[in-house]
Design a protein around this motif. Structure first.
Motif, PDB file in Angstrom:
ATOM      1  N   VAL A 129     -12.743  36.360  -5.020  1.00 14.49           N
ATOM      2  CA  VAL A 129     -14.043  36.783  -4.632  1.00 14.49           C
ATOM      3  C   VAL A 129     -14.909  37.019  -5.661  1.00 14.49           C
ATOM      4  O   VAL A 129     -14.733  37.698  -6.732  1.00 14.49           O
ATOM      5  N   GLN A 130     -16.226  36.429  -5.629  1.00 17.77           N
ATOM      6  CA  GLN A 130     -17.093  36.578  -7.074  1.00 17.77           C
ATOM      7  C   GLN A 130     -18.044  37.897  -6.720  1.00 17.77           C
ATOM      8  O   GLN A 130     -18.589  38.263  -7.758  1.00 17.77           O
ATOM      9  N   SER A 131     -18.567  38.111  -5.449  1.00 21.71           N
ATOM     10  CA  SER A 131     -19.373  39.199  -5.142  1.00 21.71           C
ATOM     11  C   SER A 131     -19.219  39.653  -3.979  1.00 21.71           C
ATOM     12  O   SER A 131     -18.558  39.065  -2.851  1.00 21.71           O
ATOM     13  N   ALA A 132     -19.870  40.665  -3.320  1.00 19.80           N
ATOM     14  CA  ALA A 132     -19.806  41.269  -2.192  1.00 19.80           C
ATOM     15  C   ALA A 132     -21.080  42.324  -1.838  1.00 19.80           C
ATOM     16  O   ALA A 132     -21.505  42.864  -2.712  1.00 19.80           O
ATOM     17  N   SER A 133     -21.312  42.281  -0.530  1.00 18.27           N
ATOM     18  CA  SER A 133     -22.769  42.917  -0.319  1.00 18.27           C
ATOM     19  C   SER A 133     -22.716  43.390   0.971  1.00 18.27           C
ATOM     20  O   SER A 133     -22.421  42.340   2.186  1.00 18.27           O
ATOM     21  N   GLY A 134     -22.792  44.566   1.220  1.00 14.20           N
ATOM     22  CA  GLY A 134     -23.006  45.063   2.701  1.00 14.20           C
ATOM     23  C   GLY A 134     -21.436  44.754   3.198  1.00 14.20           C
ATOM     24  O   GLY A 134     -20.646  45.319   3.006  1.00 14.20           O
ATOM     25  N   CYS A 135     -21.619  43.747   4.504  1.00  8.16           N
ATOM     26  CA  CYS A 135     -20.362  43.643   5.157  1.00  8.16           C
ATOM     27  C   CYS A 135     -19.704  42.290   4.723  1.00  8.16           C
ATOM     28  O   CYS A 135     -18.894  41.744   5.645  1.00  8.16           O
ATOM     29  N   ARG A 136     -20.207  41.429   3.818  1.00  7.45           N
ATOM     30  CA  ARG A 136     -19.912  40.324   3.589  1.00  7.45           C
ATOM     31  C   ARG A 136     -19.255  40.055   2.293  1.00  7.45           C
ATOM     32  O   ARG A 136     -19.762  40.546   1.106  1.00  7.45           O
ATOM     33  N   LEU A 137     -18.502  39.160   2.080  1.00  5.68           N
ATOM     34  CA  LEU A 137     -17.873  38.880   0.805  1.00  5.68           C
ATOM     35  C   LEU A 137     -18.347  37.326   0.269  1.00  5.68           C
ATOM     36  O   LEU A 137     -18.450  36.505   1.460  1.00  5.68           O
ATOM     37  N   LEU A 138     -18.656  36.821  -0.806  1.00  6.19           N
ATOM     38  CA  LEU A 138     -18.526  35.792  -0.969  1.00  6.19           C
ATOM     39  C   LEU A 138     -17.684  34.959  -2.134  1.00  6.19           C
ATOM     40  O   LEU A 138     -17.323  35.550  -3.149  1.00  6.19           O
ATOM     41  N   THR A 139     -16.749  34.067  -1.780  1.00  4.46           N
ATOM     42  CA  THR A 139     -15.699  33.705  -2.476  1.00  4.46           C
ATOM     43  C   THR A 139     -16.366  32.818  -3.658  1.00  4.46           C
ATOM     44  O   THR A 139     -17.323  32.393  -3.930  1.00  4.46           O
ATOM     45  N   GLU A 140     -15.232  32.858  -4.679  1.00 12.16           N
ATOM     46  CA  GLU A 140     -15.575  31.650  -5.466  1.00 12.16           C
ATOM     47  C   GLU A 140     -15.802  30.216  -4.979  1.00 12.16           C
ATOM     48  O   GLU A 140     -16.539  29.513  -5.801  1.00 12.16           O
ATOM     49  N   ASP A 163     -17.696  29.600  -2.756  1.00 17.41           N
ATOM     50  CA  ASP A 163     -18.964  29.603  -1.839  1.00 17.41           C
ATOM     51  C   ASP A 163     -19.022  29.841  -0.537  1.00 17.41           C
ATOM     52  O   ASP A 163     -19.737  29.516   0.365  1.00 17.41           O
ATOM     53  N   GLU A 164     -17.854  30.501  -0.016  1.00 18.73           N
ATOM     54  CA  GLU A 164     -17.485  30.664   1.452  1.00 18.73           C
ATOM     55  C   GLU A 164     -18.084  32.400   1.687  1.00 18.73           C
ATOM     56  O   GLU A 164     -17.735  33.144   0.911  1.00 18.73           O
ATOM     57  N   GLU A 165     -18.719  32.561   2.996  1.00 16.11           N
ATOM     58  CA  GLU A 165     -19.247  33.712   3.398  1.00 16.11           C
ATOM     59  C   GLU A 165     -18.440  34.347   4.262  1.00 16.11           C
ATOM     60  O   GLU A 165     -17.976  33.659   5.223  1.00 16.11           O
ATOM     61  N   LEU A 166     -17.604  35.644   3.916  1.00 15.55           N
ATOM     62  CA  LEU A 166     -16.813  36.053   4.943  1.00 15.55           C
ATOM     63  C   LEU A 166     -17.172  37.404   5.314  1.00 15.55           C
ATOM     64  O   LEU A 166     -17.578  38.314   4.748  1.00 15.55           O
ATOM     65  N   LEU A 177      -4.690  33.577   8.908  1.00  8.09           N
ATOM     66  CA  LEU A 177      -5.163  32.250   8.255  1.00  8.09           C
ATOM     67  C   LEU A 177      -6.041  31.642   9.139  1.00  8.09           C
ATOM     68  O   LEU A 177      -7.214  30.993   8.604  1.00  8.09           O
ATOM     69  N   ALA A 178      -5.867  31.669  10.497  1.00  9.56           N
ATOM     70  CA  ALA A 178      -6.689  31.012  11.437  1.00  9.56           C
ATOM     71  C   ALA A 178      -8.225  31.585  11.621  1.00  9.56           C
ATOM     72  O   ALA A 178      -9.312  31.077  11.399  1.00  9.56           O
ATOM     73  N   MET A 179      -8.151  33.061  11.377  1.00  7.71           N
ATOM     74  CA  MET A 179      -9.273  33.833  11.637  1.00  7.71           C
ATOM     75  C   MET A 179     -10.047  33.708  10.202  1.00  7.71           C
ATOM     76  O   MET A 179     -11.377  33.419   9.970  1.00  7.71           O
ATOM     77  N   ARG A 180      -9.211  33.617   8.955  1.00  9.02           N
ATOM     78  CA  ARG A 180      -9.838  33.527   7.546  1.00  9.02           C
ATOM     79  C   ARG A 180     -10.607  32.385   7.618  1.00  9.02           C
ATOM     80  O   ARG A 180     -11.517  32.057   7.047  1.00  9.02           O
ATOM     81  N   ASN A 181     -10.107  30.972   8.054  1.00  9.01           N
ATOM     82  CA  ASN A 181     -10.578  29.912   8.199  1.00  9.01           C
ATOM     83  C   ASN A 181     -12.041  29.559   8.860  1.00  9.01           C
ATOM     84  O   ASN A 181     -12.688  28.889   8.649  1.00  9.01           O
ATOM     85  N   ARG A 182     -12.174  30.699   9.827  1.00  9.37           N
ATOM     86  CA  ARG A 182     -13.157  30.583  10.761  1.00  9.37           C
ATOM     87  C   ARG A 182     -14.383  31.904  10.016  1.00  9.37           C
ATOM     88  O   ARG A 182     -15.148  32.324  10.935  1.00  9.37           O
ATOM     89  N   GLY A 183     -14.084  32.362   9.024  1.00 14.24           N
ATOM     90  CA  GLY A 183     -14.961  33.276   8.403  1.00 14.24           C
ATOM     91  C   GLY A 183     -14.653  34.875   8.494  1.00 14.24           C
ATOM     92  O   GLY A 183     -15.622  35.600   8.234  1.00 14.24           O
ATOM     93  N   VAL A 184     -13.590  35.270   9.160  1.00 15.77           N
ATOM     94  CA  VAL A 184     -13.154  36.605   9.258  1.00 15.77           C
ATOM     95  C   VAL A 184     -12.071  37.005   8.194  1.00 15.77           C
ATOM     96  O   VAL A 184     -10.872  36.431   8.260  1.00 15.77           O
ATOM     97  N   PHE A 185     -12.324  37.846   7.427  1.00 17.18           N
ATOM     98  CA  PHE A 185     -11.164  38.377   6.473  1.00 17.18           C
ATOM     99  C   PHE A 185     -10.687  39.741   7.006  1.00 17.18           C
ATOM    100  O   PHE A 185     -11.351  40.675   6.966  1.00 17.18           O
ATOM    101  N   MET A 186      -9.312  39.932   7.113  1.00 16.26           N
ATOM    102  CA  MET A 186      -8.592  40.871   7.435  1.00 16.26           C
ATOM    103  C   MET A 186      -7.485  41.115   6.604  1.00 16.26           C
ATOM    104  O   MET A 186      -7.292  40.152   5.822  1.00 16.26           O
ATOM    105  N   ALA A 187      -6.485  42.077   6.909  1.00 14.07           N
ATOM    106  CA  ALA A 187      -5.201  42.071   6.092  1.00 14.07           C
ATOM    107  C   ALA A 187      -4.162  41.012   6.777  1.00 14.07           C
ATOM    108  O   ALA A 187      -4.046  40.951   8.030  1.00 14.07           O
ATOM    109  N   PRO A 188      -3.612  40.469   5.888  1.00 12.71           N
ATOM    110  CA  PRO A 188      -2.761  39.407   6.185  1.00 12.71           C
ATOM    111  C   PRO A 188      -1.546  40.201   7.417  1.00 12.71           C
ATOM    112  O   PRO A 188      -0.971  39.420   8.205  1.00 12.71           O
ATOM    113  N   ARG A 189      -1.374  41.376   7.336  1.00 12.65           N
ATOM    114  CA  ARG A 189      -0.548  42.039   8.162  1.00 12.65           C
ATOM    115  C   ARG A 189      -1.278  42.621   9.517  1.00 12.65           C
ATOM    116  O   ARG A 189      -0.526  43.023  10.388  1.00 12.65           O
TER     117      ARG A 189
END
Length: 427
Positions: A45-56, A58-61, A385-397
């Motif tokens: 992750v390169q930055s985060a603001s509000g409830c969004r992460l921006l990855t290296e 350039d994905e917004e999660l 991983l299916a949710m991560r690929n669609r833009g939602v980031f949770m704990a792997p567990r």
């Protein structure tokens, strides 16, 4: 794991893959925090603001992990950023007390029912470790009762029966298995049995009032009430680990459920996004650490560092009763509608949690304790991983939680991604 999901992830994250390869050359496993790793490699992750992460890459999660419940105000909340940077600009490592610590301590004493006095550290691990030390100093005993599947950080005493029956891994002394007694969550008869057999030798009973790492498992109120009754009967300090659950009510889970412990461990959001831990409780128990009259020792270079204290005060001011109740209502909606979505798919998924915390289990349920949960297993990773690929980031567990920048639109987004991801996993 679905090879298509892995292929999609790898294709979308070349920069993260390159960074991970560099990281593994200088850090074992590529990081210094075990839970941030997932297959095939974590996103950077390169930055985060509000409830969004921006990855290296350039994905917004949409961030539904929030650093494992820490970022309850989301990322970089302006009032907290201003308080921290202002204090840091005036000097931080001063090697002496400051009024910032006094103010945050006063806020916690006013807010948390069990806390009469409090001390600060730098992590939830330190908080639970020192709360247990306070209980040991008070009782003169060394045997600790904890829940099976209960996680309280990484100090030796509590690294027992988190995922298995004994010590969690090599490097933990074998003797801790002899002085740690465990009981299943929500099992009143088993709890009574442990006190009948070990009550006279217990230093404390430590538990999360809502089990976090074990799977967002809500308590049966009668279980918490029985824990309070038994600890009072045997004169055993009751410790609530509220490192995660402090977000459930203005006064924490103990206020939400109406059961007051003797000691409370805190962490996560009470430092405004900087490393923090705190433990507090009855004055007679906390006096073990009095610098003149106490029998125990507690110190640390960064304990109560002013920037953390200032950030904590600003966070508590923003996270008032109205903000918590709004988050809890959003959490109620998320769990309710997620259960309806799950029912429309041919997969075993159970939704647990309370307030602004939730967990998805790849199991048919019901989930009432660590044994019946699927948290900490590999079962959820394909859906993760299916949710991560669609833009939602949770704990792997499968753990998730909400932050105050979220509204119904973010809940809609999560639910749509959950529905689509369940269909992808089914295919």
């Amino acid at each position: 794991m679905n090879p298509d999901s892995v292929e999609d992830y790898v294709a979308a994250t070349p920069r993260s893959r390159a960074l991970h390869e560099r990281a593994t050359a200088v850090m074992p496993g590529g990081d210094t925090r075990s839970v941030t790793f997932h297959e095939p490699y974590p996103s950077y992750v390169q930055s985060a603001s509000g409830c969004r992460l921006l990855t290296e890459d350039d994905e917004e999660l949409l961030d539904l992990l929030n650093n494992y419940t820490q970022s309850v105000l989301g990322h970089a909340p302006p009032a907290v950023v201003e308080a921290v940077t202002d204090r840091f600009a005036r000097g931080n490592g001063v090697g002496a007390p400051t009024d910032d610590a006094v103010v945050l301590a006063e806020r916690l004493v006013d807010r948390v029912p069990s806390i009469e006095q409090v001390r600060f550290g730098n992590s939830g691990t330190e908080a639970t470790m020192n709360a247990i030390r306070a209980a040991m100093a008070h009782t003169g005993e060394e045997t600790v009762l904890k829940l099976q599947g209960g996680y309280h950080g990484t100090h030796d005493t509590v690294e027992v029966a988190v995922e298995g029956d004994g010590r969690e891994h090599a490097g933990i002394p074998r003797d801790v298995e002899r002085r740690v007694v465990t009981a299943p969550f929500n099992d009143i008869d088993a709890l009574k049995d442990r006190f009948e057999r070990h009550g006279d030798e217990l230093a404390c009973f430590i538990l999360e009032p809502l089990m976090g790492v074990a799977g967002g498992i809500s308590p049966e109120l009668a279980f918490l009430e029985t824990a309070r009754d038994l600890t009072e009967e045997y004169d055993v300090p009751l410790i609530f680990d509220e490192v995660m659950t402090m977000r459930l009510a203005h006064g924490g889970a103990q206020a939400r459920y109406g059961v007051t412990p003797d000691l409370t461990a805190l962490g996560k959001f009470i430092g405004g996004g900087l490393p923090v831990g705190a433990f507090g409780g009855r004055e007679d128990l906390m006096n073990a650490f009095h610098p003149e009259d106490g029998v125990a020792h507690h110190s640390g270079t960064f304990n109560a560092n002013p920037a953390t204290m200032a950030g904590g005060v600003a966070t508590l001011e923003a996270l008032d009763t109205a903000a918590i109740e709004r988050l809890n209502e959003l959490g109620n909606r998320l769990r309710r509608e997620a259960r309806a979505i799950v029912a429309g798919h041919d997969l075993d998924v159970t939704v647990t949690g309370d307030g602004s915390m939730f967990q998805l289990h790849r199991t048919s349920g019901p989930v009432t304790d660590a044994e019946s949960a699927a948290a900490g297993t590999d079962a959820f990773e394909e859906l993760f991983l299916a949710m991560r690929n669609r833009g939602v980031f949770m704990a792997p567990r499968g753990m998730g939680n909400l932050s105050t920048p979220m509204d119904d639109a973010e809940i809609d987004e999560f639910l749509a991604v959950l529905d689509d991801s369940l269909a992808a996993v089914e295919a």
